[in-house]
Design a protein around this motif. Structure first.
Motif, short mmCIF file in Angstrom:
data_model
loop_
_atom_site.label_atom_id
_atom_site.label_comp_id
_atom_site.label_asym_id
_atom_site.label_seq_id
_atom_site.Cartn_x
_atom_site.Cartn_y
_atom_site.Cartn_z
N MET A 105 51.89 43.08 41.75
CA MET A 105 50.52 43.50 41.46
C MET A 105 49.67 42.32 40.95
N ASP A 106 50.28 41.44 40.15
CA ASP A 106 49.55 40.30 39.59
C ASP A 106 48.99 39.39 40.68
N THR A 107 49.71 39.27 41.79
CA THR A 107 49.25 38.42 42.90
C THR A 107 47.94 38.95 43.47
N PHE A 108 47.87 40.28 43.67
CA PHE A 108 46.64 40.88 44.19
C PHE A 108 45.49 40.74 43.18
N ILE A 109 45.82 40.88 41.90
CA ILE A 109 44.78 40.74 40.87
C ILE A 109 44.25 39.30 40.87
N ASP A 110 45.16 38.32 41.07
CA ASP A 110 44.74 36.92 41.17
C ASP A 110 43.83 36.70 42.38
N VAL A 155 41.45 41.43 43.54
CA VAL A 155 41.48 42.86 43.87
C VAL A 155 41.65 43.65 42.57
N ASN A 156 40.88 44.71 42.40
CA ASN A 156 41.05 45.51 41.18
C ASN A 156 42.35 46.31 41.25
N PRO A 157 42.97 46.62 40.11
CA PRO A 157 44.31 47.23 40.10
C PRO A 157 44.42 48.51 40.93
N GLU A 158 43.39 49.35 40.90
CA GLU A 158 43.46 50.60 41.67
C GLU A 158 43.53 50.34 43.17
N ALA A 159 42.69 49.42 43.64
CA ALA A 159 42.70 49.07 45.07
C ALA A 159 44.00 48.37 45.46
#
Length: 568
Positions: free
Chosen positions: A469-474, A477-481
């Motif tokens: 999940m941290d990779t997408f946040i980096d 991308v917001n956590p829900e998406a």
């Protein structure tokens, strides 16, 4: 089949009895099939013949001129068998081999192909002349493609030595070396193997104690071979001769072009650049394959909203549209696609390019020659005296070119051009730094588009992959998406050479110049402020476009991190 075909053609009144008799006599004299001889005499066209055979046997037709036959597919049937039966394998689907045939009733040919290949055979009808041309083209490539090890074994171990740059090179000896069979074979191999690997560039590079050849495939350089050092000058000179360059001049850069003919229907152009370096001449060849030029904008990778915005900007009667990005990011393809969409009999289109990469019918293309004073600014001035509607400038590099382009855009012309900037909003600052006034930028600009090319996941070995999940946040991308995204990658296979990637897709950042953005430019807004305003109006940044491609399973997280920057 000759007699039967003649009777069928007579029965359907496609030909007359006299024409049939003439065709039979020509067949006895020259050999070949009756249908081929009838088309040769002009009694019916190849298209009429193939449509007739398709209707007669209930088999679909195929236009081989528009088919790209892969080398590995062609090799499934030996060349002598293909020529004997006038057949050519077109594609493979599971356990079925689709084969183009001039005579679909030849069950002996079908049985032989089944036995040779082990595949079920499905026939499609093609004109005999088209099959002959396609066979020549497909197997010409196969003959030219040799194994590198086989070529290199022709050189002795003694050939591998360091040659100092200050050595005097005898031109007579060099010309003899250039014509040696191993050198000719090696250069042919380098040129054709790059085509086989779908590479965009070839780099031939000399160093103090080594000499290497690298290909840029899907945007990434890979080393493919290290020829003997003693052949360094001979290989470079062979390429210079093919490019019609001066082999005696080794101190100045030179530019040329090679046109390689592969069979009757396939040609490849190479744009050649020779650059003197510390240990010899470095050669870079850009492969220009017109058959692979994608001019359909809907297939380039645009998000629909971005595509609509870009199309809307290029169909305005005047103004300037800028495409930005680094070298090799696909700017030329985007511009050519736009010109293709605009290319109508009613429009006078002129382009100033350095160099002209592809010839486009109906467009007046002008090659720049700085050495005689023909630069972008000079060409632009001339275009404005040629009653233009649409002008394309290869690149805006200086104030003079920018000023003329902006003035042309403000006086009723549509101007397309490129700039080297990192993203769309920073392009405005680049123009201002060149000396263009803010009110001219806001008045003239219709749209700025930034782009990058990302490697696509190989379709033959794609599989789901877990991404933290941290990779997408980096990635922004917001956590829900992020929870909804199902990422993929390629595990590596023979098709992609173990890389997991095959082909590339474009990422686009399209910034139409709306009234709020124009006001922001006039008020001296920074690039960050322009970006914030454009995002508020719905612009997808390069990073956002990349995330969409990840979610669609087109590319990987690693690839988007490689080619795009954070929006923060």
């Amino acid at each position: 089949m000759a007699e039967r075909l003649g009777e069928l053609l007579l029965r359907d009144r496609v030909i007359t009895p006299e024409q049939l008799q003439e065709g039979i006599e020509e067949q006895k004299r020259a050999g070949g099939r009756l249908g081929f001889n009838l088309t040769k005499l002009g009694h019916l066209s190849e298209q009429e013949l193939t449509m007739f055979l398709s209707k007669q046997y209930g088999i679909p037709t195929i236009d081989l001129a528009n088919e790209e036959i892969e080398s590995e597919i062609a090799q499934l049937i030996p060349e002598d068998v293909a020529k004997k039966y006038q057949v050519l394998p077109v594609k493979r689907t599971g356990s079925t081999l689709i084969v183009a045939m001039a005579d679909p009733s030849n069950i002996f040919a079908i049985d032989d192909i089944k036995f040779l290949t082990g595949y079920n055979v499905e026939s499609v009808v093609a004109a005999e002349g088209a099959i002959k041309d396609a066979i020549e083209s497909a197997y010409a490539m196969e003959e030219m493609e040799m194994d590198m090890d086989d070529v290199l074994t022709e050189f002795e171990d003694d050939d591998i030595e360091t040659v100092q740059e200050e050595e005097d090179v005898d031109l007579g000896d060099l010309k003899k070396a250039v014509e040696d069979a191993p050198v000719v074979k090696l250069v042919n191999l380098i040129l054709t193997d790059a085509i086989k690997k779908s590479s965009s560039d070839i780099h031939i590079e000399p160093y103090e104690k080594s000499f290497r050849v690298r290909y840029r495939t899907d945007g990434v350089l890979q080393e493919v071979m290290k020829p003997p050092m003693s052949l360094r000058n001979a290989i470079v000179s062979r390429i210079k001769i093919l490019s019609q360059l001066d082999i005696a001049e080794r101190r100045l850069p030179q530019d040329g072009r090679i046109k390689l003919k592969l069979g009757k229907n396939k040609e490849m152009d190479y744009r050649v650049s020779v650059l003197p370096t510390l240990f010899g001449e470095k050669v870079c060849l850009r492969l220009l394959d017109k058959s692979n030029l994608q001019l359909d904008m809907t297939k380039l990778g645009f998000d629909q909203k971005a595509l609509d915005a870009f199309l809307g900007s290029i169909h305005k009667p005047w103004g300037i549209v800028l495409v930005t990005g680094p070298t090799g990011s696909g700017k030329t393809t985007t511009l050519y696609s736009a010109l293709s969409d605009l290319n109508k009999v009613s429009e006078n289109i002129s382009t100033a390019e350095d160099p002209v990469e592809f010839n486009l019918m109906g467009i007046n293309q002008c090659q720049m020659h700085d050495d005689i004073g023909l630069n972008f600014a000079a060409a632009l001035r001339s275009f404005l005296r040629q009653d233009p509607d649409i002008i394309m400038v290869g690149e805006i590099r200086d104030y003079e070119t920018a000023e003329i382009a902006i003035k042309a855009a403000l006086t009723g012309h549509l101007v397309l051009s490129t700039l080297h900037t990192n993203d769309a909003p920073s392009t405005v600052n680049r123009l201002l730094n060149m000396g263009i006034e803010p009110f001219l930028v806001s008045s003239a600009c219709n749209c700025i588009l930034a782009q990058r090319l990302a490697r696509k996941i190989c379709s033959d070995c794609t599989e789901p992959v877990e991404v933290p999940m941290d990779t997408f946040i980096d990635l922004g991308v917001n956590p829900e998406a992020a929870k909804q995204i199902k990422a993929s990658h390629g595990k590596g296979c023979a098709t992609c050479g173990g890389t997991g990637y095959k082909g590339r897709v474009a990422l686009y950042e399209v910034m139409p110049f709306t009234d709020p953005l124009k006001d922001a430019v006039l008020n001296g807004a920074s690039a960050a402020e322009l970006k914030k305003q454009a995002i508020a109006e719905g612009m997808l940044t390069l990073r956002m476009a990349g995330v969409k491609k990840i979610a669609e399973g087109v590319t990987t997280v690693e690839e988007i991190l490689r080619v795009t920057m954070s929006d923060n």
